[in-house]
Design a protein around this motif. Structure first.
Motif, PDB file in Angstrom:
ATOM      1  N   SER A 185      -3.074   0.408  -8.722  1.00  0.00           N
ATOM      2  CA  SER A 185      -3.375  -0.994  -7.858  1.00  0.00           C
ATOM      3  C   SER A 185      -2.998  -2.192  -8.590  1.00  0.00           C
ATOM      4  CB  SER A 185      -4.965  -0.934  -7.398  1.00  0.00           C
ATOM      5  OG  SER A 185      -5.302  -1.917  -6.878  1.00  0.00           O
TER       6      SER A 185
ATOM      7  N   GLN B 257       0.731  -1.246  -0.010  1.00  0.00           N
ATOM      8  CA  GLN B 257       0.066   0.120   0.004  1.00  0.00           C
ATOM      9  C   GLN B 257       0.792   1.384   0.119  1.00  0.00           C
ATOM     10  OE1 GLN B 257      -2.535  -0.331   3.489  1.00  0.00           O
ATOM     11  NE2 GLN B 257      -3.803  -2.150   2.465  1.00  0.00           N
TER      12      GLN B 257
ATOM     13  N   HIS C 295       1.030   4.109  -2.766  1.00  0.00           N
ATOM     14  CA  HIS C 295       0.666   5.713  -2.449  1.00  0.00           C
ATOM     15  C   HIS C 295       1.688   6.353  -2.992  1.00  0.00           C
ATOM     16  CE1 HIS C 295      -0.822   8.987  -0.372  1.00  0.00           C
ATOM     17  NE2 HIS C 295       0.304   9.051   0.384  1.00  0.00           N
TER      18      HIS C 295
END
Length: 326
Positions: free
Chosen positions: A176, A159, A163
């Protein structure tokens, strides 16, 4: 109309629960049965051939050494098998030890609390078996907690990378998928594709055998036909089993994440199909409602709502309420 929609949802959910387990059970039994048939077709001929060769060698040995009796030969074979299970092998006039030194005991402890259980080595004393039970009783939950924490750290790392990429490249839709693909490829390299090269050097296995051992180990199947550090003809460095123990721990956490993602994908696909089914049914209900309205056959519940509630100016088209659940 909303209570009716909610009741229909509950009814469909109960129907799904009622039929979900039997359907999954049938699929499970069918899948296992298919696997049993394929394995029987592939492995049974080799088993028959190995049994015939063993029997032929047995009779040849008795024929060439008439002083050796059948019962004595059977006792010798049983002793050899039992000694091999205990980690003892013959090397000329001596025997080899080493499976229960500290390094071997450490690796056995890891295989016990990770529930791999190769089966090639087990405690032979009563105190050892009792300790193994207590050790696994408290060690298995500890291992699960640690694996969960490692998995959470892996997810946080993925994650965080996603980001950062969003901030730098301003990617939103592709980031993603890209990060998940990179995490999958990195895990494949570290835990499944590269370790067989190390096993080829240290164990003398082929790449296929090393890959087979890697997956069987990380998936906690642990047949025990291939186990590292058990060849008495090879010398292993002190760090070897310790590094493999860390590889097992992190590799199991990674494979557990992959399996979890796969399960979530299957469940989401099932929910999507169920949602499409519900949408189709409610669309059919809406069409029936419109048809009844056109032919003068009004919905009884809609009429009851009209009789019991005071309609406002914005509530004139109450027959379209089922579309809210689409």
């Amino acid at each position: 109309m909303r209570p009716m929609v909610a009741a229909r949802r509950r009814q469909q959910q109960q129907c799904r629960w009622r039929w979900g387990v039997p359907v999954l059970l049938v699929l499970y039994v069918g899948y296992v049965g298919m696997g049993a048939g394929v394995l029987q077709a592939l492995e049974r001929p080799a088993e028959v051939q190995a049994a015939q060769q063993l029997l032929q060698q047995h009779w040849e040995l008795l024929a060439n050494h008439t002083c050796l009796g059948g019962p004595g030969l059977k006792r010798l074979i049983k002793g050899i098998i039992q000694a091999y299970k205990s980690g003892i092998t013959l090397q000329g006039n001596t025997t080899s030890l080493g499976r229960w030194d500290y390094s071997g005991s450490f690796f056995f402890s890891v295989s016990a609390i990770t529930t791999i259980g190769y089966g090639n080595l087990s405690p032979s004393t009563v105190p050892g078996r009792i300790f193994c039970i207590l050790f696994a009783l408290f060690g298995i939950p500890l291992n699960l907690i640690l694996m969960n924490e490692i998995g959470q750290l892996m997810l946080l790392g993925v994650q965080h990378c996603a980001h950062r990429l969003e901030e730098v490249f301003h990617w939103q839709k592709k980031v993603s998928f890209l990060i998940k693909a990179c995490a999958l490829v990195t895990g494949l390299l570290l835990f499944l594709l590269l370790p067989p090269l190390l096993f080829s050097v240290k164990e003398g296995w082929s790449y296929e055998e090393g890959f087979y051992y890697s997956f069987i180990t990380l998936s906690t199947i642990g047949f025990g036909d291939y186990v590292i550090g058990m060849n008495p003809d090879r010398t292993y460095p002190a760090w070897y089993k310790n590094i493999i123990s860390l590889w097992i721990l992190f590799g199991m956490a990674w494979l557990a994440l992959v399996i979890k993602f796969y399960i979530n994908f299957l469940e989401s696909s099932s929910d999507f199909c169920q949602c499409n089914k519900k949408t189709t049914e409610m669309a059919e209900d809406l069409m029936d409602s419109n048809k009844n309205s056109m032919t003068g056959l009004h919905n009884v519940e809609s009429c009851n709502d009209k009789d019991t509630k005071t309609k406002g100016p914005d509530e004139s088209h109450t027959y379209t309420a089922p579309t809210e659940a689409l």
